[in-house]
Structure formats: structure tokens, C-alpha cells
Design a protein around this motif. Structure first.
Motif, PDB file in Angstrom:
ATOM      1  N   ALA A  66       0.835  -1.205   0.000  1.00 45.11           N
ATOM      2  CA  ALA A  66       0.000   0.000   0.000  1.00 45.11           C
ATOM      3  C   ALA A  66       0.872   1.258   0.000  1.00 45.11           C
ATOM      4  O   ALA A  66       0.549   2.246  -0.669  1.00 45.11           O
ATOM      5  N   THR A  67       1.973   1.214   0.723  1.00 50.54           N
ATOM      6  CA  THR A  67       2.892   2.353   0.751  1.00 50.54           C
ATOM      7  C   THR A  67       3.487   2.589  -0.630  1.00 50.54           C
ATOM      8  O   THR A  67       3.564   3.727  -1.091  1.00 50.54           O
ATOM      9  N   TRP A  68       3.895   1.517  -1.303  1.00 53.56           N
ATOM     10  CA  TRP A  68       4.422   1.653  -2.665  1.00 53.56           C
ATOM     11  C   TRP A  68       3.361   2.233  -3.588  1.00 53.56           C
ATOM     12  O   TRP A  68       3.663   3.075  -4.432  1.00 53.56           O
ATOM     13  N   GLY A  69       2.126   1.788  -3.437  1.00 51.25           N
ATOM     14  CA  GLY A  69       1.037   2.298  -4.265  1.00 51.25           C
ATOM     15  C   GLY A  69       0.782   3.776  -4.033  1.00 51.25           C
ATOM     16  O   GLY A  69       0.559   4.545  -4.972  1.00 51.25           O
ATOM     17  N   ARG A  70       0.807   4.187  -2.761  1.00 50.64           N
ATOM     18  CA  ARG A  70       0.609   5.612  -2.446  1.00 50.64           C
ATOM     19  C   ARG A  70       1.729   6.462  -3.019  1.00 50.64           C
ATOM     20  O   ARG A  70       1.495   7.547  -3.556  1.00 50.64           O
ATOM     21  N   LYS A  71       2.977   5.981  -2.912  1.00 51.32           N
ATOM     22  CA  LYS A  71       4.110   6.743  -3.449  1.00 51.32           C
ATOM     23  C   LYS A  71       4.018   6.860  -4.963  1.00 51.32           C
ATOM     24  O   LYS A  71       4.309   7.917  -5.531  1.00 51.32           O
ATOM     25  N   GLN A  74       1.346   9.374  -5.843  1.00 54.08           N
ATOM     26  CA  GLN A  74       1.818  10.739  -5.607  1.00 54.08           C
ATOM     27  C   GLN A  74       2.784  11.163  -6.716  1.00 54.08           C
ATOM     28  O   GLN A  74       2.708  12.289  -7.212  1.00 54.08           O
ATOM     29  N   ARG A  75       3.643  10.248  -7.127  1.00 53.78           N
ATOM     30  CA  ARG A  75       4.623  10.562  -8.174  1.00 53.78           C
ATOM     31  C   ARG A  75       3.945  10.887  -9.498  1.00 53.78           C
ATOM     32  O   ARG A  75       4.393  11.743 -10.251  1.00 53.78           O
ATOM     33  N   PHE A  76       2.840  10.208  -9.798  1.00 59.98           N
ATOM     34  CA  PHE A  76       2.153  10.429 -11.074  1.00 59.98           C
ATOM     35  C   PHE A  76       0.917  11.320 -10.933  1.00 59.98           C
ATOM     36  O   PHE A  76       0.057  11.333 -11.809  1.00 59.98           O
ATOM     37  N   ASN A  77       0.848  12.065  -9.838  1.00 58.30           N
ATOM     38  CA  ASN A  77      -0.237  13.031  -9.601  1.00 58.30           C
ATOM     39  C   ASN A  77      -1.613  12.383  -9.705  1.00 58.30           C
ATOM     40  O   ASN A  77      -2.525  12.915 -10.329  1.00 58.30           O
ATOM     41  N   GLU A  78      -1.781  11.236  -9.082  1.00 63.14           N
ATOM     42  CA  GLU A  78      -3.069  10.531  -9.112  1.00 63.14           C
ATOM     43  C   GLU A  78      -3.725  10.472  -7.744  1.00 63.14           C
ATOM     44  O   GLU A  78      -4.593   9.649  -7.504  1.00 63.14           O
ATOM     45  N   ARG A  79      -3.301  11.314  -6.861  1.00 63.00           N
ATOM     46  CA  ARG A  79      -3.919  11.356  -5.532  1.00 63.00           C
ATOM     47  C   ARG A  79      -5.257  12.059  -5.620  1.00 63.00           C
ATOM     48  O   ARG A  79      -5.393  13.054  -6.326  1.00 63.00           O
TER      49      ARG A  79
END
Length: 80
Positions: A66-71, A74-79
Motif C-alpha cells: 500500500a505504501t508503494w502504491g501511495r508513493k 503521488q509521483r504520477f499526480n493521481e492522488r
């Protein structure tokens, strides 16, 4: 129609299905019955979001993924 097949097993599966579509369908249906599903007595028959699953499972592996997915989000501006 183009398809992307990622693994050699996928190539084999597509070819087997092309030769024996009825057999492939029956084997997949049988495997669907064999693979364990949700526990009937658990009361968890609904689908839950990934972020809710992380809290319910309390697993190091799930937390790491889940942490990898959140990062990545965030990196691809999909938050949201």
C-alpha cells in the motif's frame, strides 16, 4: 484486435483455449469451485476498498504494498 501477453504461460493459455475452448471453460469453472472463497460465517461478503483492507488485515506485506502504491500515485499526480 491486439492483445498484450506478458508471460509465456499466457501464450500457452491462449493457444490451448484456441484449440479447446470448451475444455478450457470447463477447467476454469472447476478451478473456480476448488479455490476457496470467502467464509460464509465471516460476514464479509461485500467488496472493500484497498485502503480499508489495509486497516483490516494488519499485515506487513499489505502495508508495504500500500505504501508503494501511495508513493506511485503521488509521483504520477493521481492522488484524490
Amino acid at each position: 484486435m491486439s492483445m498484450v501477453m506478458l508471460s509465456p504461460l499466457t501464450h500457452i493459455g491462449v493457444r490451448v483455449h484456441g484449440l479447446l475452448p470448451g475444455t478450457t471453460t470447463r477447467v476454469m469453472g472447476l478451478s473456480n469451485r476448488i479455490v476457496p472463497g470467502l467464509d460464509e460465517g465471516s460476514g464479509r461478503s461485500e467488496t472493500i476498498e484497498g485502503r480499508e483492507g489495509e486497516r483490516h488485515l494488519d499485515s506487513t506485506l499489505v502495508t508495504t504494498l500500500a505504501t508503494w502504491g501511495r508513493k506511485a500515485a503521488q509521483r504520477f499526480n493521481e492522488r484524490p
